[in-house]
Design an enzyme around this catalytic site. Sequence first.
Site, PDB file in Angstrom:
ATOM      1  N   LYS A 102       2.819   6.775 -12.152  1.00  0.00           N
ATOM      2  CA  LYS A 102       2.419   5.750 -11.195  1.00  0.00           C
ATOM      3  C   LYS A 102       1.006   6.056 -10.725  1.00  0.00           C
ATOM      4  O   LYS A 102       0.730   7.144 -10.231  1.00  0.00           O
ATOM      5  CB  LYS A 102       3.382   5.755 -10.006  1.00  0.00           C
ATOM      6  CG  LYS A 102       2.942   4.829  -8.895  1.00  0.00           C
ATOM      7  CD  LYS A 102       4.018   4.618  -7.887  1.00  0.00           C
ATOM      8  CE  LYS A 102       3.526   3.750  -6.754  1.00  0.00           C
ATOM      9  NZ  LYS A 102       4.570   3.523  -5.763  1.00  0.00           N
ATOM     10  N   ARG A 142       1.500  -4.736   0.091  1.00  0.00           N
ATOM     11  CA  ARG A 142       1.364  -4.267   1.482  1.00  0.00           C
ATOM     12  C   ARG A 142       1.670  -5.402   2.458  1.00  0.00           C
ATOM     13  O   ARG A 142       2.322  -5.206   3.464  1.00  0.00           O
ATOM     14  CB  ARG A 142      -0.032  -3.733   1.739  1.00  0.00           C
ATOM     15  CG  ARG A 142      -0.494  -2.719   0.747  1.00  0.00           C
ATOM     16  CD  ARG A 142      -0.879  -1.398   1.377  1.00  0.00           C
ATOM     17  NE  ARG A 142      -1.453  -0.547   0.352  1.00  0.00           N
ATOM     18  CZ  ARG A 142      -0.732   0.091  -0.569  1.00  0.00           C
ATOM     19  NH1 ARG A 142       0.593   0.011  -0.553  1.00  0.00           N
ATOM     20  NH2 ARG A 142      -1.321   0.822  -1.494  1.00  0.00           N
ATOM     21  N   LYS A 177      -3.917   6.683  -1.576  1.00  0.00           N
ATOM     22  CA  LYS A 177      -2.795   7.508  -2.022  1.00  0.00           C
ATOM     23  C   LYS A 177      -3.190   8.420  -3.187  1.00  0.00           C
ATOM     24  O   LYS A 177      -2.348   8.856  -3.971  1.00  0.00           O
ATOM     25  CB  LYS A 177      -1.617   6.591  -2.407  1.00  0.00           C
ATOM     26  CG  LYS A 177      -1.128   5.739  -1.226  1.00  0.00           C
ATOM     27  CD  LYS A 177       0.152   4.951  -1.545  1.00  0.00           C
ATOM     28  CE  LYS A 177       0.651   4.215  -0.297  1.00  0.00           C
ATOM     29  NZ  LYS A 177       1.946   3.536  -0.525  1.00  0.00           N
ATOM     30  N   GLU A 230       3.836  14.080 -16.666  1.00  0.00           N
ATOM     31  CA  GLU A 230       4.686  13.540 -15.595  1.00  0.00           C
ATOM     32  C   GLU A 230       6.035  13.071 -16.158  1.00  0.00           C
ATOM     33  O   GLU A 230       7.089  13.333 -15.588  1.00  0.00           O
ATOM     34  CB  GLU A 230       3.990  12.356 -14.901  1.00  0.00           C
ATOM     35  CG  GLU A 230       2.874  12.732 -13.936  1.00  0.00           C
ATOM     36  CD  GLU A 230       3.411  13.275 -12.606  1.00  0.00           C
ATOM     37  OE1 GLU A 230       4.638  13.386 -12.438  1.00  0.00           O
ATOM     38  OE2 GLU A 230       2.582  13.598 -11.740  1.00  0.00           O
ATOM     39  N   LYS A 233       3.437   2.330 -14.070  1.00  0.00           N
ATOM     40  CA  LYS A 233       3.060   1.358 -13.043  1.00  0.00           C
ATOM     41  C   LYS A 233       1.613   1.556 -12.657  1.00  0.00           C
ATOM     42  O   LYS A 233       1.232   2.707 -12.430  1.00  0.00           O
ATOM     43  CB  LYS A 233       3.975   1.571 -11.834  1.00  0.00           C
ATOM     44  CG  LYS A 233       3.733   0.633 -10.691  1.00  0.00           C
ATOM     45  CD  LYS A 233       4.688   0.937  -9.585  1.00  0.00           C
ATOM     46  CE  LYS A 233       4.321   0.060  -8.401  1.00  0.00           C
ATOM     47  NZ  LYS A 233       4.855   0.533  -7.177  1.00  0.00           N
ATOM     48  N   SER A 282       2.582  -6.486  -7.751  1.00  0.00           N
ATOM     49  CA  SER A 282       2.223  -7.620  -6.905  1.00  0.00           C
ATOM     50  C   SER A 282       0.848  -8.200  -7.247  1.00  0.00           C
ATOM     51  O   SER A 282       0.679  -9.423  -7.288  1.00  0.00           O
ATOM     52  CB  SER A 282       2.264  -7.184  -5.441  1.00  0.00           C
ATOM     53  OG  SER A 282       1.432  -6.052  -5.225  1.00  0.00           O
ATOM     54  N   TYR A 285       8.165  -9.957 -10.590  1.00  0.00           N
ATOM     55  CA  TYR A 285       8.445 -11.005  -9.612  1.00  0.00           C
ATOM     56  C   TYR A 285       8.679 -12.350 -10.306  1.00  0.00           C
ATOM     57  O   TYR A 285       9.139 -13.298  -9.692  1.00  0.00           O
ATOM     58  CB  TYR A 285       7.279 -11.129  -8.628  1.00  0.00           C
ATOM     59  CG  TYR A 285       7.044  -9.861  -7.824  1.00  0.00           C
ATOM     60  CD1 TYR A 285       7.741  -9.633  -6.639  1.00  0.00           C
ATOM     61  CD2 TYR A 285       6.150  -8.891  -8.251  1.00  0.00           C
ATOM     62  CE1 TYR A 285       7.547  -8.470  -5.897  1.00  0.00           C
ATOM     63  CE2 TYR A 285       5.940  -7.722  -7.525  1.00  0.00           C
ATOM     64  CZ  TYR A 285       6.639  -7.522  -6.358  1.00  0.00           C
ATOM     65  OH  TYR A 285       6.447  -6.369  -5.640  1.00  0.00           O
TER      66      TYR A 285
END
Length: 340
Positions: free
Chosen positions: A204, A214, A233, A249, A264, A290, A329
């Site tokens: 990610k 958000r 982040k 990972e 992602k 998103s 979505y």
Amino acid sequence: MSPSQSPLAAYPALRLRRPRQAAWSRRLVRESSLTPNDFIWSMVVHEGDGRVPVAAMPGVERLSVKEAAKAAREAQKLGIPAIAIFPQIDGARKDPLGRHAADPNGVIPNAVKAMKDAAPDIGVMCDVALDPFTDHGHDGVIEDGRILNEATIERLVEQGLMQARAGCDILAPSDMMDGRVGALRTALEAEGLIDTMIMSYAAKYASAFYGPYREAIGSARLGAAAPNQPGDKATYQMDPGNSDEALREVALDLAEGADMVMVKPGLPYLDIVRRVVETFRVPTFAFQVSGEYAMIAAATANGWLDRDRAVLESLMAFKRAGCAGVITYFAPEAARLLGA
Ligand code: PBG
């Protein structure tokens, strides 16, 4: 141009357009396929009633627990195998530790139960992450401006166990702390919750494409809550310049007990998907996030793209790259376009 001058003269058999000439022959030779089986429907649930539009994601609404249960029945009708839920939490219930994340009376466990009751054959996936519940918007516990790894994992394990007890089928840790998959797996085994699956957000990236999310979950602007808190982040999510690191990972998460892995964001990271699939040959998913939704929605709202075609083409790209499925979505819309 006479046939003797044609560039095809030396290779008269090589007319790759031949199978493209009709819909039936294109269908016949198509290498990848897209069906509703490929979708995990990404869905935001909220604590209030009814459906509330998300401004930055036209066409996406936050659903109440009741509406989420209805949506689960709709997914079942459309042949969509699973739904991933993300919560919008009232600011009054947020704190620096995200304590409400493990509350068995929260909107997530309530939605899980309602959805499983309404549509027992639909898989429900929950995000194991603190950011919807922290007042600073980070995915971890913060001390002196640093995100604490072990202290965060303790909270994630409480959250994940609570979700599994509520009936969640797939835990999806999206925090990117080191060692969280192993900690979750050990805790699940210790409680006898041996059937709960883990899909880790393994690779990610620290991405701008999460922007509209958000707003969707009403999370705080990073760095705004206190003077020395990080404004992004980047100390826990991956650097967008890295690719080999993604393989490390994924290897770790599989060793720690992940059943499925995820990359992602989605479309901008299909090279990573491809490497993961070819290296590990495990069920690999990607999240069409998103911002990817918003880009397609905005361009199509302006008439700059044909929405139906853009949606299906974007989803087919994930399959072509080797994904087992896509968190999106667009799931119900795409399932309808596919004739479900
Ligand atoms: C929380 C989480 C995020 C998303 C899913 N889970 C945001 C983030 O990591 O900053 C993004 C989903 C989307 O953009 O659609 N850890």
